[in-house]
Design a protein around this motif. Structure first.
Motif, short mmCIF file in Angstrom:
data_model
loop_
_atom_site.label_atom_id
_atom_site.label_comp_id
_atom_site.label_asym_id
_atom_site.label_seq_id
_atom_site.Cartn_x
_atom_site.Cartn_y
_atom_site.Cartn_z
N ILE A 150 58.09 -6.30 -34.95
CA ILE A 150 56.91 -6.26 -35.83
C ILE A 150 57.23 -6.90 -37.18
O ILE A 150 56.46 -7.69 -37.72
N SER A 151 58.40 -6.55 -37.72
CA SER A 151 58.81 -7.09 -39.02
C SER A 151 58.92 -8.61 -38.98
O SER A 151 58.46 -9.30 -39.90
N ASN A 162 55.54 -10.33 -38.63
CA ASN A 162 54.88 -10.33 -39.95
C ASN A 162 55.51 -11.37 -40.87
O ASN A 162 54.80 -12.09 -41.58
N SER A 163 56.83 -11.45 -40.85
CA SER A 163 57.52 -12.43 -41.69
C SER A 163 57.11 -13.85 -41.33
O SER A 163 56.85 -14.68 -42.21
N LEU A 165 54.33 -14.81 -39.85
CA LEU A 165 52.93 -15.00 -40.24
C LEU A 165 52.83 -15.30 -41.74
O LEU A 165 52.11 -16.21 -42.16
N CYS A 166 53.58 -14.54 -42.55
CA CYS A 166 53.53 -14.72 -44.01
C CYS A 166 54.07 -16.08 -44.42
O CYS A 166 53.49 -16.75 -45.29
N TYR A 215 46.54 -7.48 -47.61
CA TYR A 215 47.15 -7.44 -46.27
C TYR A 215 48.36 -6.51 -46.25
O TYR A 215 48.54 -5.75 -45.29
N ASN A 216 49.18 -6.56 -47.30
CA ASN A 216 50.38 -5.71 -47.35
C ASN A 216 50.01 -4.23 -47.36
O ASN A 216 50.70 -3.41 -46.74
N LEU A 244 48.92 -3.35 -43.80
CA LEU A 244 50.09 -3.31 -42.93
C LEU A 244 50.92 -2.07 -43.19
O LEU A 244 51.40 -1.41 -42.24
#
Length: 467
Positions: free
Chosen positions: A343-344, A347-348, A350-351, A391-392, A395
């Motif tokens: 997941i991390s 997310n990384s 995507l960012c 978003y953060n 999340l």
């Protein structure tokens, strides 16, 4: 008001949107904290469900401790939000960037040395943050934690530790940042992929070396002595094919009487770490007589921490330690660590992908006072810290919900190993030792608690009947 803002240039709209969302989040957090403080103030007697496991004295101590922590959190949060707002309104970020540039010019470096200027800016920013946060940290440690019997540090030890942490952080942060900025600079159209792979590699390396090379700079790690507990831990690990290689005890009692346990390592090289405050027969905090010899030696030679604790802690016996580790091993067996890493990293990625789309937008830089330049480090700060903030927040809430689900699953795993009663007993003792308050406002708990409250865990383990 909204129409007036919409009439402003897009740069101003971005700035005020960021500022408005920041204060919206702060007010939401303040409201949740208010609800929880109201719970602390109104719940003055032990709930009927806990009569058999919690005495009124411990309940009152935990209530007052958590109330003090909540009040402190309110004022420190208000200060932090006000400070951040003033930095944005007064142009603190471009000012600090210009200061770094002026220093560079004086030593003969021009604007082409952007990465060097970025590192100097980062150093100045972290120094500012360290100094402004220091009074709050001192108050929390030497007033609140001291008042409730948790602090084991002297002022000398505290400041020496703070300086050491700052130096170690800079030794890691500056080289990593410089390499990341260099990769972004030379990466071409697909720089976001290389940047993501680099941060993935760095995170894996740090996780691998942290307990072996970084954590020992601050705390003493010692192998768990041979004996029944170590044999039982090894046997339990073997029973579920956990590739355990070493078991350590970390001397956490020189800082605080809070307790913890964790495991780390990849593939076939797993290690378990127990805080000495977790073990009822190991920590000097759990001895009513003479202090631990090693701690007495620190008192005699360096006076870095207190030799005699204020409050004796219960700790856990061997069967309870095994139950706690059964819970932790449940996280491994059920793949929670792998899921969190996946997941991390998703997310990384995507960012970084979105960063690649937004980094060329000049209006983002102009919104925060950078009219003539677009430094990569500033772009990272603006986009990751400010633009991604909604978003953060979303999340973070989703991960809290997921974490709570994982905790219930790990408890169920320990129960499946036949350790339900021991885990319940350990949770009760740890809640008492750490002065955890067993009653929580439902909305505060839902938003903040990555671990379920004590009552919910005991109910799920079958120790307390649901009404």
């Amino acid at each position: 008001m909204v129409e007036h803002i919409l009439d402003l240039p897009v740069e101003k709209q971005i700035f005020y949107a960021v500022l408005g969302f920041s204060w919206t989040v702060y007010l939401w957090e303040a409201y949740l904290s208010y609800r929880q403080r109201r719970t602390y103030r109104s719940t003055t007697s032990v709930p009927q469900e806990l009569w058999k496991i919690m005495d009124s004295e411990t309940f009152e101590k935990s209530r007052l401790y958590q109330l003090d922590k909540s009040n402190f959190s309110f004022w420190s949060g208000l200060y932090s939000e006000t400070e951040g707002t003033l930095i944005l309104l007064l142009g603190g970020i471009p000012f600090l960037w210009d200061v770094a540039g002026s220093v560079m010019t004086r030593v003969g470096f021009g604007s082409e040395y952007e990465i060097t200027q970025s590192l100097l800016f980062l150093t100045l920013a972290t120094l500012f943050s360290a100094f402004t946060g220091l009074p709050w940290s001192v108050y929390n440690t030497f007033v609140i934690e001291e008042k409730h019997g948790f602090n084991q540090q002297t002022l000398g030890f505290f400041f020496k530790d703070a300086v050491k942490k700052f130096i170690v952080t800079q030794c890691i942060l500056l080289p990593v940042t410089s390499l990341l900025l260099y990769i972004i600079k030379i990466g071409g159209d697909y720089f976001f992929i290389y940047a993501w792979l680099f941060t993935l590699a760095v995170s894996l390396v740090l996780v691998t070396i942290y307990a072996d090379y970084i954590a020992p700079l601050f705390d003493k790690f010692a192998p768990l002595p041979e004996g029944e507990l170590k044999a039982d831990i090894e046997s339990m690990s073997k029973s579920i094919s956990f590739p355990l290689t070493k078991v350590y005890v970390v001397e956490g009692s020189k800082r605080s009487s809070h307790s913890n346990a964790y495991f780390y390592g990849f593939f076939k090289n797993k290690r378990i770490v127990l805080f000495d405050t977790l073990l009822e027969d190991y920590s000097p905090l759990n001895k009513s007589g003479e202090p631990h010899p090693e701690q007495q030696e620190r008192e005699d030679t360096s006076n870095e921490s207190k030799a005699t604790p204020k409050n004796k802690k219960q700790g856990c016996n061997n069967s309870e330690i095994l139950a706690v580790l059964g819970h932790e091993l449940g996280h491994w067996k059920l793949g929670h660590m792998v899921k969190n890493i996946v997941i991390s990293q998703m997310n990384s990625f995507l960012c970084f992908s979105l960063f690649a789309v937004l980094i060329g937008r000049k209006e983002l830089f102009v919104a925060f006072g950078f009219n003539d330049s677009q430094p990569t480090l500033i772009g990272l700060m603006i986009i990751f810290q400010f633009i991604f903030s909604p978003y953060n927040e979303l999340l973070s809430f989703c991960l809290t919900v997921l974490s709570r689900r994982f905790e219930f699953q790990a408890d169920a795993f320990a129960r499946g190993m036949g350790k339900a009663s021991e885990l319940c007993s350990a949770l009760i003792k740890l809640n008492k030792d750490n002065l955890g308050f067993p009653v929580a406002d439902w909305l505060f708990s839902m938003w903040h608690y990555s671990h379920p409250p004590l009552l919910e865990r005991l109910r799920a383990l079958g120790s307390i009947k649901q009404d």
